[in-house]
Structures are given as C-alpha cells and as structure tokens.
Design a protein around this motif. Sequence first.
Motif, PDB file in Angstrom:
ATOM      1  N   ALA A 188       5.758  10.152  -0.974  1.00  0.00           N
ATOM      2  CA  ALA A 188       5.046   8.976  -0.478  1.00  0.00           C
ATOM      3  C   ALA A 188       3.888   8.680  -1.422  1.00  0.00           C
ATOM      4  O   ALA A 188       3.092   9.566  -1.729  1.00  0.00           O
TER       5      ALA A 188
ATOM      6  N   PHE B 213       0.622   6.335  -1.719  1.00  0.00           N
ATOM      7  CA  PHE B 213      -0.251   5.526  -0.876  1.00  0.00           C
ATOM      8  C   PHE B 213      -1.444   5.049  -1.684  1.00  0.00           C
ATOM      9  O   PHE B 213      -2.101   5.849  -2.374  1.00  0.00           O
TER      10      PHE B 213
ATOM     11  N   GLN C  62      -4.821   6.033  -5.949  1.00  0.00           N
ATOM     12  CA  GLN C  62      -3.504   6.262  -5.363  1.00  0.00           C
ATOM     13  C   GLN C  62      -3.252   7.743  -5.156  1.00  0.00           C
ATOM     14  O   GLN C  62      -3.663   8.580  -5.967  1.00  0.00           O
TER      15      GLN C  62
ATOM     16  N   ARG D  63       0.799  -1.233   0.000  1.00  0.00           N
ATOM     17  CA  ARG D  63       0.000   0.000   0.000  1.00  0.00           C
ATOM     18  C   ARG D  63       0.827   1.277   0.000  1.00  0.00           C
ATOM     19  O   ARG D  63       0.343   2.319  -0.441  1.00  0.00           O
ATOM     20  N   LEU D  64       2.037   1.225   0.501  1.00  0.00           N
ATOM     21  CA  LEU D  64       2.812   2.449   0.686  1.00  0.00           C
ATOM     22  C   LEU D  64       4.216   2.300   0.131  1.00  0.00           C
ATOM     23  O   LEU D  64       4.894   1.302   0.384  1.00  0.00           O
TER      24      LEU D  64
END
Length: 270
Positions: free
Chosen positions: A168, A170, A177, A123-124
């Motif tokens: 980042a 995510f 996203q 997810r990250l």
Amino acid sequence: MSNNASQWRVGRGVRPVPFCLLFSLLALTGAQAHPAEAQREEASRQPTDEGAGAGMSPKMAPIGLYPLWENTGHVLGHERLYVGTQAVEIGLLDRVQLGGRPMSFVFRTPNVHAKVSLLRNERLSIAAHAEALVFLPGASEAFTSSNYVSRVDTRDVALTVVPVGATASFSPVSWFQLHGTATVMGTFGNEVYEGRATLGASVVAQLLVGKHHAFSTHVGEMGFWNHDFTLLGASYRVRVRWFEAQLGYFYRFTPDGRQSSPLLSLGAYL
C-alpha cells in the motif's frame, strides 16, 4: 439578442456606440477565456503520474529499491517500459506490471515477477505482487538475493523461492509518501528448506524534494518470531525526464551478526 441581431451590423443608419460596446465585451470575454484554455491545453500535454513515462513523479516508483521485500503500490501505464540495472518492467492495461531482475540471471538465478493494481486514487494505491526465483546449483556462492546471501547452501541442489505479498502506497500530502509491504516467502525443491515460509514486513517513508529528488528511510523485519534479519537503511532517488538513479545504504542485523552494503540502481523509462 437573436431577434435583434440585425441592428449590430455596421452600415448606414446604425449608431456605432452599441457596436463598440459589443466589440469591447467580446474582447474582454475572449481575454478571460484564453488563460483557462491555455491551462487546459497545458494540462493535457502533461503525462499523468500513473502513466510512468517521461512525466512520472519521483514518488511514483514502479518497484522498490531493496529486492524481494520492498515494493510500491504503483504500476506502469499501458505499454510503458522501465529498463534498469535492478529490473526490467512493462505495464499492461494500466493494471498489470510484468518484469524480471536481469542481474540475477548472470548469477545463475532465473526469475520473473508480476504486480496487479487492486486500488488506485489520489492518495492511496494498493497492489498485489508475486515473484519466483530458482537458485541453480552454485548460485548461493554469489550475491544474488537480499535475503539468501550466505544463509542458504545451493552448491549441489537447486532451490525455488516464491515471495507473495501486497503493498500500500499512501500519500497524505503531495511531498510525502509511505510504502508498506507485507510478504510471505516460501521455499521449495530443497529437502533442508522444503516448506519453509518466512513472513516479512517493510515500511519506506519518502520525502519528495522539488520535482526531481526524493529521500527515503527504510525499516523492515523478516521472520518475526522466527527472526531472520532486521533491515535499516536510507536512500536517495533522482528522476529527470526519462532517467532515474537510486542510491542507498542498508544494514542487516541477523542472528549471525551484522552486514552492511550499498545499493545502486540506474534505469530509463521508455
């Protein structure tokens, strides 16, 4: 069963019923295992998203569309190559990405940049990145940078610009996203702009439609208390096998007025 294995041989004095039952059981077991094996083989043939190559999903972009201020937390896989109008990138060790902007060289702006993956899971993804651009004398008369279009005069003196930041990416669900980027841009080599540091932040919200298409909205603020410009934009991205195209339209709101411009990026994954 191993102690009585001889009784399953087909021959004189052996009843055919147990043999038929065993044959049916083995056939049923093989039929049930075949789909699972086929699925595993099919999955092994599919490239991973992080590997960039021909199977990279549209949401896993290795670069941002708006130069200098936007990026992603993803890096190209080892020895994967991206060649495009906006950038040329190569991945190393699945953790490092090196590249440059070829069109900027045409307009007297040598440059190089690098990105390093710091964190990566389903997810990250988080990456740190840095770039160095040298605006040679006369470069300010051409459209070479998303920030320094008409704001900096380099007709007589060169200027070095060094943006350093982190991004980042995510993904709370598979079809959405967020890419958040924070950047500090330093300027050197010009008495007028020597030692100036500009803080910028941008957010890109991306909606993935099907396997090949993505739509994004772009928001950014550069300068904050020393306001330089605010960015608003929208873009479309298509990714079919090795080919990628991105088209966007952006507004810049500066203290001197408002500017708008389209951005087009074409690229290939090798």
